[in-house]
Design an enzyme around this catalytic site. Structure first.
Site, mmCIF file in Angstrom:
data_model
loop_
_atom_site.group_PDB
_atom_site.id
_atom_site.type_symbol
_atom_site.label_atom_id
_atom_site.label_comp_id
_atom_site.label_asym_id
_atom_site.label_seq_id
_atom_site.Cartn_x
_atom_site.Cartn_y
_atom_site.Cartn_z
ATOM 1 N N HIS A 17 6.660 -6.173 -4.378
ATOM 2 C CA HIS A 17 6.077 -5.994 -5.716
ATOM 3 C C HIS A 17 4.750 -6.732 -5.770
ATOM 4 C CE1 HIS A 17 9.620 -4.519 -8.292
ATOM 5 N NE2 HIS A 17 9.994 -4.402 -7.038
ATOM 6 N N ASP A 75 11.775 1.117 -13.204
ATOM 7 C CA ASP A 75 11.432 -0.169 -12.607
ATOM 8 C C ASP A 75 11.613 -1.343 -13.572
ATOM 9 O OD1 ASP A 75 10.530 -1.292 -10.181
ATOM 10 O OD2 ASP A 75 8.580 -1.713 -11.088
ATOM 11 N N ASN A 127 5.278 -1.401 -4.258
ATOM 12 C CA ASN A 127 5.018 -1.090 -5.663
ATOM 13 C C ASN A 127 3.568 -1.391 -6.018
ATOM 14 O OD1 ASN A 127 7.769 -0.671 -5.748
ATOM 15 N ND2 ASN A 127 8.098 -1.930 -7.563
HETATM 16 ZN ZN ZN Z 1 7.471 -5.624 -9.954
#
Ligand code: ZN
Length: 283
Positions: free
Chosen positions: A210, A84, A232
């Site tokens: 995210h 990531d 995420n």
């Molecule tokens: Zn992120």
């Protein structure tokens, strides 16, 4: 179970109009706790290691990622391994080169800090080489606030610009800026659900959220309903993990065996992953 591929987990999420949760791994205990939590919820998931976590381990990717591969391969539910927020070109090249050996099936290329045309060129080049080794490639457009504390919280991804970006780079998934922010320790972010729906309608690839630790659960479920397919989560795990360590150390000043405080800390990760996974899956 054998090691899963991120592309297969995302394809299932697209088919079922659900989302796969991807959890950040910093230490081995994270990976173990996450796998236990996914097993308890009975859902697939993703172990993700960020460039920052690789840096924490002295810049060496292989030891932690190989451990993630083994934890994923022995889990009772499908689990894949993802790299990531990779900004460093050298690390990105070694992810592609080592993907097969280390069981990595997806990579997020983070070039959003570069000028737009450089972001496109860098991302397109890595997508092309990554696809040769069957990597699922994620990128980001319109920086998601919070990283390094440098970005405004009001940033939003523009649907037309995103469509052009996806077409020109050939990425398989896109992280979008829709109101969430990295490293939030309270769930107080307000998502732009209307923008998520417009992006999902406009883009031919799945959307990634995210900074999801800062999003209240009903909003997370609404985001999935609007079209988010990968979520995420990092900070929410560390809030519980660190609280357990702090509580144990405050309680027992003589303790020296790390197993005494890492066991409840790992259990906190398991419980958070189980509860988040079950809540999103039931949405
Ligand atoms: Zn992120």
């Amino acid at each position: 179970m054998t090691l899963a591929a991120t592309s297969a987990l995302i394809a299932d999420a697209v088919r079922s109009e659900g989302a796969v949760l991807a959890f950040n791994v910093i230490t081995l205990e994270h990976a173990e706790g996450i796998a236990e939590g996914l097993e308890a919820a009975g859902v697939p998931g993703i172990l993700q290691v960020s460039e920052n976590a690789v840096r924490f381990h002295g810049g060496r990717m292989a030891p932690l990622v190989a451990a993630c591969r083994e934890v994923a391969a022995s889990a009772g539910v499908p689990v894949s391994v993802h790299l990531d927020h990779v900004q460093d070109a050298e690390l990105a090249r070694s992810v592609v080169a080592e993907a097969e050996r280390l069981g990595i099936s997806s990579l997020m290329v983070d070039a959003a800090h570069l000028p737009y045309e450089d972001n496109i060129a860098t991302t397109a080049a890595l997508a092309a080489t990554g696809h040769r080794t069957s990597l699922w490639i994620e990128a980001e457009l319109g920086e998601i606030g919070g990283k390094d504390g440098a970005h405004a919280a009001g940033v939003r991804t523009d649907p037309d610009e995103a469509a052009s970006f996806v077409e020109r780079t050939g990425v398989d998934g896109l992280a979008v800026a829709v109101g969430s922010s990295h490293a939030m320790t309270t769930a107080t972010a307000r998502l732009d659900l209307d923008l998520i729906a417009r992006l999902a309608e406009r883009l031919p690839v799945p959307l990634v959220l995210h900074g999801s630790s800062g999003v209240p659960m009903p909003a997370l479920r609404a985001a999935v309903a609007a079209g988010i397919r990968k979520i995420n989560i990092g900070t929410a795990l560390n809030v519980g993990y660190t609280a357990r360590v702090r509580a144990h150390l405050a309680d027992d000043e003589a303790v020296t065996d790390p197993r005494k405080y890492l066991t409840p800390a790992r259990d906190a990760i398991r419980d958070a992953v189980r509860d988040l996974s079950a809540a999103v899956a039931s949405g």
